[in-house]
Design an enzyme around this catalytic site. Structure first.
Site, mmCIF file in Angstrom:
data_model
loop_
_atom_site.group_PDB
_atom_site.id
_atom_site.type_symbol
_atom_site.label_atom_id
_atom_site.label_comp_id
_atom_site.label_asym_id
_atom_site.label_seq_id
_atom_site.Cartn_x
_atom_site.Cartn_y
_atom_site.Cartn_z
ATOM 1 N N HIS A 140 14.183 43.075 43.063
ATOM 2 C CA HIS A 140 12.776 42.973 42.645
ATOM 3 C C HIS A 140 12.287 41.522 42.776
ATOM 4 O O HIS A 140 11.150 41.276 43.201
ATOM 5 C CB HIS A 140 12.624 43.397 41.183
ATOM 6 C CG HIS A 140 12.982 44.820 40.913
ATOM 7 N ND1 HIS A 140 14.062 45.174 40.144
ATOM 8 C CD2 HIS A 140 12.401 45.982 41.299
ATOM 9 C CE1 HIS A 140 14.127 46.493 40.058
ATOM 10 N NE2 HIS A 140 13.140 47.012 40.763
ATOM 11 N N GLY B 225 10.748 47.461 48.587
ATOM 12 C CA GLY B 225 12.082 47.126 49.103
ATOM 13 C C GLY B 225 12.518 48.105 50.178
ATOM 14 O O GLY B 225 12.226 49.310 50.106
#
Ligand code: PAF
Length: 281
Positions: free
Chosen positions: A37, A147
């Site tokens: 993250h 991601g």
């Protein structure tokens, strides 16, 4: 960093920043933040003036027998992590406000949502797309960061943004791995020590496939079978899927030509993990 719990406060903050001529980057998360993250936060800080991180464990993307209740939550820790990372705002709405009583509207990206993870998690991507669309509407970001570990999610969000003519650039950032190869995931927190070792089979299998392609293997079925063999050799692993697909359509491919997405999901004990690699001939 400003921590904002209500939709109206988030809209007001974003409106204010836009009026000041600042660009906004959004990093949507479900919290339990890790280095993966933070790589998205760093990319957002590099590319946008203001970085908003949302932390919302989205009930709509969990199936009835999935881990919604026990999904790891630690807002105090996430707040401290984001302060240190230099995020500008943390948006942590309540489920009651995101999905108030009488809520009936969902968005879908047909076709793409039913492949790979969608086959074993029906309704998952409908939940993801719905909440991401809502977050886009609330924050109105110029850029949004996802991601590459969730390759199907990133593709579906990109498709949704294109199909709905949304004014947001979808940025996909590389997978972040532990030094031994395990892809970072909030669900790694579920793994006991033996399961943590067993989970290495995912990245080991994918690395085997990369080496096989480098050595000249082009047959997608043989590559998938080789990855399966690595996973099957691990007693704690149970394969959900291993598939070589076109990275844009997610249709299965017969051979590696151009770029191919080799994606997999496997249970390590009760924990379902995913990983993938791009194979290039
Ligand atoms: O990848 C995630 O953490 C979630 O699927 C997302 C994008 C935050 C939507 O809930």
């Amino acid at each position: 960093m400003e921590a904002v719990g209500s939709l109206s406060a988030m809209k007001a903050l974003a409106r204010d920043r836009r009026r000041s001529g600042l660009t906004i980057g959004l990093v949507p998360t479900m919290g339990c933040l890790h280095e993966g993250h933070l790589s998205l936060v760093r990319e957002s800080k590099a590319r946008a003036d203001v970085t908003v991180v949302s932390v919302f464990v989205n009930p709509a993307q969990f199936g009835p027998n999935e881990d919604f209740r026990r999904y790891p939550r630690d807002l105090a820790k996430d707040t401290a992590v984001l302060e240190r990372a230099g995020a500008d705002a943390l948006f942590h709405p309540s489920a009651a406000e995101v999905y108030p009583p009488g809520y009936r509207t969902y968005a879908e990206v047909t076709g793409l949502q039913d492949r790979l993870c969608g086959r074993s998690r029906p309704g998952h991507f409908r939940g993801v797309v719905t909440v991401v669309l809502k977050l886009f509407e609330i924050v109105r970001p110029d850029l949004a960061f996802f991601g590459a570990k969730d390759a199907q999610q990133a593709l579906i969000v990109r498709r949704m943004a294109a199909d709905l003519d949304l004014d947001v650039e979808i940025v996909t950032c590389p997978i972040v791995r532990e030094p031994d190869g395990l892809a970072l995931s909030s669900r790694n927190a579920y793994l006991g020590p033996e399961e943590r070792k067993a989970a290495l089979a995912l990245s080991t299998g994918l690395r085997w496939a990369e080496r096989a392609v480098a050595a000249g293997e082009r047959d997608a079925a043989r590559l998938a079978a080789g990855v399966r063999a690595v996973l099957e050799a691990e007693p704690l692993a149970r394969i959900d899927y291993v598939e070589a697909v076109d990275p844009e359509t997610l249709e299965p491919v017969a051979e590696v030509r151009g770029e191919v997405l080799l994606a997999l999901a496997a249970f390590i004990g009760p924990t379902r993990l995913i990983d993938n690699v791009r194979l290039r001939a």
